[in-house]
Design a protein around this motif. Structure first.
Motif, PDB file in Angstrom:
ATOM      1  N   THR A 196       0.621  10.214  -7.054  1.00 17.89           N
ATOM      2  CA  THR A 196      -0.694  10.848  -7.156  1.00 17.89           C
ATOM      3  C   THR A 196      -1.571  10.435  -5.981  1.00 17.89           C
ATOM      4  OG1 THR A 196      -0.564  10.829  -9.571  1.00 17.89           O
ATOM      5  CG2 THR A 196      -2.741  11.150  -8.581  1.00 17.89           C
ATOM      6  N   ILE A 197      -2.123  11.413  -5.260  1.00 20.59           N
ATOM      7  CA  ILE A 197      -2.904  11.133  -4.052  1.00 20.59           C
ATOM      8  C   ILE A 197      -4.205  10.431  -4.397  1.00 20.59           C
ATOM      9  CG2 ILE A 197      -4.162  12.201  -2.131  1.00 20.59           C
ATOM     10  CD1 ILE A 197      -2.019  14.371  -2.085  1.00 20.59           C
ATOM     11  N   HIS A 237       0.869  -1.167   0.000  1.00 16.57           N
ATOM     12  CA  HIS A 237       0.000   0.000   0.000  1.00 16.57           C
ATOM     13  C   HIS A 237       0.911   1.225   0.000  1.00 16.57           C
ATOM     14  CE1 HIS A 237      -3.449  -2.548   0.668  1.00 16.57           C
ATOM     15  NE2 HIS A 237      -2.942  -3.006   1.798  1.00 16.57           N
ATOM     16  N   ILE A 238       0.805   2.045  -1.043  1.00 14.41           N
ATOM     17  CA  ILE A 238       1.679   3.209  -1.186  1.00 14.41           C
ATOM     18  C   ILE A 238       1.063   4.404  -0.466  1.00 14.41           C
ATOM     19  CG2 ILE A 238       3.000   4.619  -2.798  1.00 14.41           C
ATOM     20  CD1 ILE A 238       3.551   1.640  -3.028  1.00 14.41           C
ATOM     21  N   ALA A 239       1.886   5.110   0.292  1.00 15.53           N
ATOM     22  CA  ALA A 239       1.406   6.262   1.055  1.00 15.53           C
ATOM     23  C   ALA A 239       2.336   7.453   0.850  1.00 15.53           C
ATOM     24  CB  ALA A 239       1.306   5.911   2.536  1.00 15.53           C
ATOM     25  N   ARG A 240       1.832   8.602   1.238  1.00 10.31           N
ATOM     26  CA  ARG A 240       2.563   9.852   1.004  1.00 10.31           C
ATOM     27  C   ARG A 240       2.391  10.784   2.194  1.00 10.31           C
ATOM     28  NH1 ARG A 240       3.140  13.387  -4.328  1.00 10.31           N
ATOM     29  NH2 ARG A 240       3.571  15.429  -3.404  1.00 10.31           N
ATOM     30  N   SER A 268      -1.498  10.790   3.394  1.00  7.31           N
ATOM     31  CA  SER A 268      -2.494  10.255   2.465  1.00  7.31           C
ATOM     32  C   SER A 268      -1.983   8.976   1.836  1.00  7.31           C
ATOM     33  CB  SER A 268      -2.810  11.284   1.367  1.00  7.31           C
ATOM     34  OG  SER A 268      -1.628  11.622   0.659  1.00  7.31           O
ATOM     35  N   PHE A 269      -2.880   8.239   1.194  1.00 13.58           N
ATOM     36  CA  PHE A 269      -2.501   7.113   0.351  1.00 13.58           C
ATOM     37  C   PHE A 269      -2.340   7.635  -1.070  1.00 13.58           C
ATOM     38  CE2 PHE A 269      -4.347   5.032   3.996  1.00 13.58           C
ATOM     39  CZ  PHE A 269      -3.527   3.928   4.174  1.00 13.58           C
TER      40      PHE A 269
END
Length: 316
Positions: free
Chosen positions: A99-100, A72-75, A92-93
């Protein structure tokens, strides 16, 4: 008893954490990507940072990786930064390109860092778009991940000073030299041993992997288990070299000049205070002289000439 307190109200969450270490180490634990990846996920998940630029308007992109390879990519976007005081931004993910993902929870947060006499308090305030988004985030393991924060650093500090205490059984004054290495203490001290033709004190080289498992503390990360936690080597005339590995995975940044201290172990608390006050005058106090949780009256400074000093009076 847990040192982490969670308080939620509607769409807001406040997390308060008491960390048994100085402010510099705690700040690093939140802002150095190698250290973040040690704790920013509830086990058996792990965090893998692919990009991080900790500056205002910078961001971090990382993956939460599961035991079966799930990703799971998050930012995290950083908005404001007041060094060793606060930073704020949005969590955010996102997609792999950064890209959010607006269909997943987004949190606006502010992290505050407060130094106490022998610890640091971290207060994390987060606000979500809705109560449901907060509940969704909690269900994904947010509490577990944050509760594991900093435990390796806590244990590292406690065990290192425990070893030093075991090797010095009285308060007879002495002066030693304390060295920090980025991961090659063993190589360096085997070299010094061959030069001085002496033997290591006590049990020899104590490694991070020797830290006994305790309830509430996660195991030491595999990549640092073989690194040196503490070692002492007599040289000439009763002088002792001491050292530890201070790897980037634990939040340390070593440069020539900050990797060596003259360590003073005075015979009394009063003499420790006198020496600290005199040497820190017109210099820079990097750690105030205080009673520490590991059983010592301890502090660090650099004098007006840029020489690093460490003060350690053992409370027997």
């Amino acid at each position: 008893m847990s040192k982490t307190i969670f308080k939620s109200e509607e769409n807001k969450l406040t997390v308060t954490r008491i960390f048994d270490a100085n402010l510099t180490l705690v700040w690093s634990a939140w802002t150095v990507p190698e250290l973040l990846d040690q704790w920013w996920a509830p086990k058996p998940w792990k965090s893998e940072t692919s990009y991080m630029n900790f500056v205002e308007n910078g961001h971090r992109i990382y993956a939460m990786v599961g035991p079966k390879g799930e990703r799971h990519i998050a930012r995290t976007d950083y908005k404001t930064i007041n060094p060793q005081e606060t930073f704020s931004g949005e969590d955010s993910f996102c997609e792999s390109d950064g890209t959010i993902n607006t269909s997943m929870p987004i949190a606006k947060f502010k992290a505050e860092f407060v130094a106490n006499s022998n610890s640091t308090v971290v207060i994390l305030n987060s606000e979500y778009q809705s109560k449901e988004h907060l509940e969704q985030t909690l269900a994904m393991g947010m509490k577990e991940g944050l509760s594991m924060a900093f435990e390796n650093l806590d244990e590292y500090i406690k065990q290192q000073f425990k070893l030093r205490s075991e090797l010095k059984l009285n308060n007879n004054p002495r002066v030693t030299t304390y060295l920090n290495f980025p991961g090659n203490t063993e190589e360096a001290f085997n070299f010094y041993k061959s030069v001085f033709k002496t033997e290591f004190s006590g049990k020899g080289m104590q490694r991070f992997g020797d830290i006994p498992a305790e309830q509430g503390h996660p195991p030491v990360a595999e990549e640092i288990k073989k690194m040196i936690l503490h070692v002492e080597l007599p040289t000439l005339g009763g002088h002792v070299l001491m050292a530890t590995d201070a790897p980037k995975e634990m939040g340390f940044t070593l440069n020539r000049g900050n990797n060596m201290h003259i360590c003073l172990e005075p015979e009394s608390r009063e003499e420790t205070q006198r020496l600290f006050d005199a040497l820190s005058n017109d210099g820079n106090i990097t750690m105030p002289l205080e009673d520490m949780f590991f059983g010592a009256y301890f502090g660090e400074c650099s004098d007006k000439y840029g020489i690093n000093w460490m003060f350690n009076f053992k409370n027997i």
